[in-house]
Design a protein around this motif. Sequence first.
Motif, mmCIF file in Angstrom:
data_model
loop_
_atom_site.group_PDB
_atom_site.id
_atom_site.type_symbol
_atom_site.label_atom_id
_atom_site.label_comp_id
_atom_site.label_asym_id
_atom_site.label_seq_id
_atom_site.Cartn_x
_atom_site.Cartn_y
_atom_site.Cartn_z
ATOM 1 N N PRO A 227 8.885 5.549 41.439
ATOM 2 C CA PRO A 227 7.418 5.660 41.503
ATOM 3 C C PRO A 227 6.708 4.585 40.689
ATOM 4 N N TYR A 228 7.310 4.160 39.596
ATOM 5 C CA TYR A 228 6.674 3.151 38.748
ATOM 6 C C TYR A 228 6.672 1.780 39.427
ATOM 7 N N THR A 229 7.805 1.401 40.004
ATOM 8 C CA THR A 229 7.853 0.112 40.692
ATOM 9 C C THR A 229 6.955 0.112 41.925
ATOM 10 N N LEU A 230 6.909 1.242 42.631
ATOM 11 C CA LEU A 230 6.033 1.323 43.803
ATOM 12 C C LEU A 230 4.564 1.236 43.383
ATOM 13 N N ALA A 231 4.209 1.907 42.293
ATOM 14 C CA ALA A 231 2.827 1.835 41.808
ATOM 15 C C ALA A 231 2.474 0.414 41.402
ATOM 16 N N ALA A 232 3.401 -0.291 40.735
ATOM 17 C CA ALA A 232 3.141 -1.680 40.350
ATOM 18 C C ALA A 232 2.963 -2.560 41.582
ATOM 19 N N PHE A 233 3.774 -2.317 42.611
ATOM 20 C CA PHE A 233 3.671 -3.092 43.850
ATOM 21 C C PHE A 233 2.321 -2.857 44.513
ATOM 22 N N VAL A 234 1.883 -1.606 44.569
ATOM 23 C CA VAL A 234 0.602 -1.277 45.217
ATOM 24 C C VAL A 234 -0.559 -1.883 44.430
ATOM 25 N N ILE A 235 -0.537 -1.766 43.113
ATOM 26 C CA ILE A 235 -1.613 -2.343 42.293
ATOM 27 C C ILE A 235 -1.669 -3.857 42.489
ATOM 28 N N SER A 236 -0.497 -4.482 42.490
ATOM 29 C CA SER A 236 -0.442 -5.925 42.693
ATOM 30 C C SER A 236 -0.988 -6.305 44.070
ATOM 31 N N GLY A 237 -0.643 -5.514 45.094
ATOM 32 C CA GLY A 237 -1.162 -5.767 46.427
ATOM 33 C C GLY A 237 -2.669 -5.589 46.506
ATOM 34 N N MET A 238 -3.208 -4.633 45.761
ATOM 35 C CA MET A 238 -4.657 -4.418 45.747
ATOM 36 C C MET A 238 -5.379 -5.588 45.073
ATOM 37 N N TYR A 239 -4.785 -6.154 44.033
ATOM 38 C CA TYR A 239 -5.348 -7.360 43.430
ATOM 39 C C TYR A 239 -5.394 -8.485 44.464
ATOM 40 N N ALA A 240 -4.303 -8.646 45.218
ATOM 41 C CA ALA A 240 -4.273 -9.684 46.259
ATOM 42 C C ALA A 240 -5.336 -9.412 47.323
ATOM 43 N N GLY A 241 -5.521 -8.142 47.679
ATOM 44 C CA GLY A 241 -6.558 -7.786 48.639
ATOM 45 C C GLY A 241 -7.944 -8.100 48.121
ATOM 46 N N LEU A 242 -8.165 -7.864 46.820
ATOM 47 C CA LEU A 242 -9.445 -8.222 46.215
ATOM 48 C C LEU A 242 -9.681 -9.729 46.310
ATOM 49 N N ALA A 243 -8.645 -10.515 46.019
ATOM 50 C CA ALA A 243 -8.778 -11.968 46.125
ATOM 51 C C ALA A 243 -9.083 -12.379 47.561
ATOM 52 N N GLY A 244 -8.395 -11.755 48.528
ATOM 53 C CA GLY A 244 -8.664 -12.070 49.930
ATOM 54 C C GLY A 244 -10.075 -11.691 50.343
ATOM 55 N N GLY A 245 -10.542 -10.536 49.881
ATOM 56 C CA GLY A 245 -11.906 -10.128 50.183
ATOM 57 C C GLY A 245 -12.932 -11.088 49.600
ATOM 58 N N LEU A 246 -12.681 -11.586 48.392
ATOM 59 C CA LEU A 246 -13.601 -12.532 47.774
ATOM 60 C C LEU A 246 -13.588 -13.877 48.489
ATOM 61 N N LEU A 247 -12.443 -14.264 49.026
ATOM 62 C CA LEU A 247 -12.407 -15.481 49.845
ATOM 63 C C LEU A 247 -13.340 -15.347 51.041
ATOM 64 N N ALA A 248 -13.354 -14.153 51.646
ATOM 65 C CA ALA A 248 -14.244 -13.911 52.782
ATOM 66 C C ALA A 248 -15.699 -13.801 52.336
ATOM 67 N N VAL A 249 -15.939 -13.319 51.131
ATOM 68 C CA VAL A 249 -17.308 -13.218 50.616
ATOM 69 C C VAL A 249 -17.910 -14.610 50.435
ATOM 70 N N THR A 250 -17.142 -15.518 49.840
ATOM 71 C CA THR A 250 -17.654 -16.861 49.570
ATOM 72 C C THR A 250 -17.632 -17.755 50.799
ATOM 73 N N ASP A 251 -16.770 -17.439 51.758
ATOM 74 C CA ASP A 251 -16.694 -18.195 53.010
ATOM 75 C C ASP A 251 -16.298 -17.211 54.103
ATOM 76 N N PRO A 252 -17.280 -16.610 54.802
ATOM 77 C CA PRO A 252 -17.000 -15.466 55.689
ATOM 78 C C PRO A 252 -16.227 -15.811 56.956
ATOM 79 N N LEU A 253 -14.954 -16.045 56.767
ATOM 80 C CA LEU A 253 -14.018 -16.206 57.878
ATOM 81 C C LEU A 253 -12.647 -15.785 57.383
ATOM 82 N N ALA A 254 -11.756 -15.489 58.309
ATOM 83 C CA ALA A 254 -10.390 -15.088 57.963
ATOM 84 C C ALA A 254 -9.446 -15.682 58.981
ATOM 85 N N GLY A 255 -8.381 -16.307 58.513
ATOM 86 C CA GLY A 255 -7.401 -16.918 59.395
ATOM 87 C C GLY A 255 -5.990 -16.562 59.003
ATOM 88 N N ALA A 256 -5.082 -16.700 59.955
ATOM 89 C CA ALA A 256 -3.688 -16.338 59.708
ATOM 90 C C ALA A 256 -3.027 -17.251 58.685
#
Length: 379
Positions: A227-256
């Motif tokens: 559970p601890y490693t899974l929680a760390a993985f999820v938190i880390s993924g949420m940080y990455a999602g926040l960064a991705g969301g901010l990329l779209a905020v500053t430049d509203p597009l998303a690409g593969a």
Amino acid sequence: MFSLAKKDLLSLGVFALIVLAMPFWLSPLGAAYPALMQKLAIFAIFAVGFNILFGLTGYLSFGHAAFLGIGSYTAVWSFKLLTMNVVPAVVFAVVMSGVFALAIGYLSLRRSGIYFSILTLAFAQMSYSLAYSVLTPITNGETGLLLVQGDPRVLDALFAEPRQGLPVPTLLGLDMSGYAGFYFCAAMLVIAFYLSQKIFASPFGLALRGIKSNQTRMNYTGFNTRPYTLAAFVISGMYAGLAGGLLAVTDPLAGAERMQWTASGEVVLMTILGGVGTLVGPVVGAWLIKYLENIFSAFNESILQRFFSFLPDGLDTFVVTVTSKFVGDGWHLTLGLMFVLVVAFLPGGIMEGIHRIVRSFQRRGDREPDGSLKAQPAE
């Protein structure tokens, strides 16, 4: 919950001051323009989140770019369907990335070591392929997901005045472009750093360090590490999602392309270059790499000739010829050389070098003028 130790509170204050003062201290370095400063803040968030997984648990993921891309796609869809307000977009990006991280982490964490790394890389490449060619109704394929004038934007249609032209992301009436966009990203970076501090100092963080030190021993003592490693993985993924969301905020597009394996490898380089397992190291690594990418890559031979014009004739041509291989299109050579030197001589990253310098000055302060050690009072 919100309290910090005095030392951590001081670190947070200094860090916030440095981040918010970027337009001033980056000006002499030629990097004080909003688009680059936004990238510096966003990729620092990405690296801080990755460090929670890699730095604390020792699990090396090569698939975090998948969550970066998911965050971007989610934010753009929020802009298209609901509102141009950035708050729902960022929240949805973090939540959706966390959901995907939970699913991918649950499967990938059945293995450890190199097998875990390969699994995360495989999931990231599958996500890239799905976004690029399979889920084109959702991702718009190789063209990327863009805003168009005919998007429904249900909430804006109900509560906001219609605007001429293509809308832009907003917060409290401010367009999230230029310096307003930078300071929003900077505020998110300070909050992300604060949460990272709390995780590092918490019993949860101590458990993650124990997993990194000897997970087998912890399992044998009856401690369930999954559970601890899974929680760390999820938190880390949420940080990455926040960064991705901010990329779209500053430049509203998303690409593969944001899901490519090179993006995952880049955040690994940022963390190792700055210092794995340190709070500030990943931020330093992210800033350094993005600076090299955006500033060094812009240097050309004419700029170098002006810079080395003070050298004698013939020598300036030789220096420009050699230096040009490390800038412009060859900036990756500078990055690679720097990475080799850091790994060879500073395994703890740039932060290890800084700590060595600080310790050397402290040792000098502990000596008498004749070179002998100062006498220490008895306890």
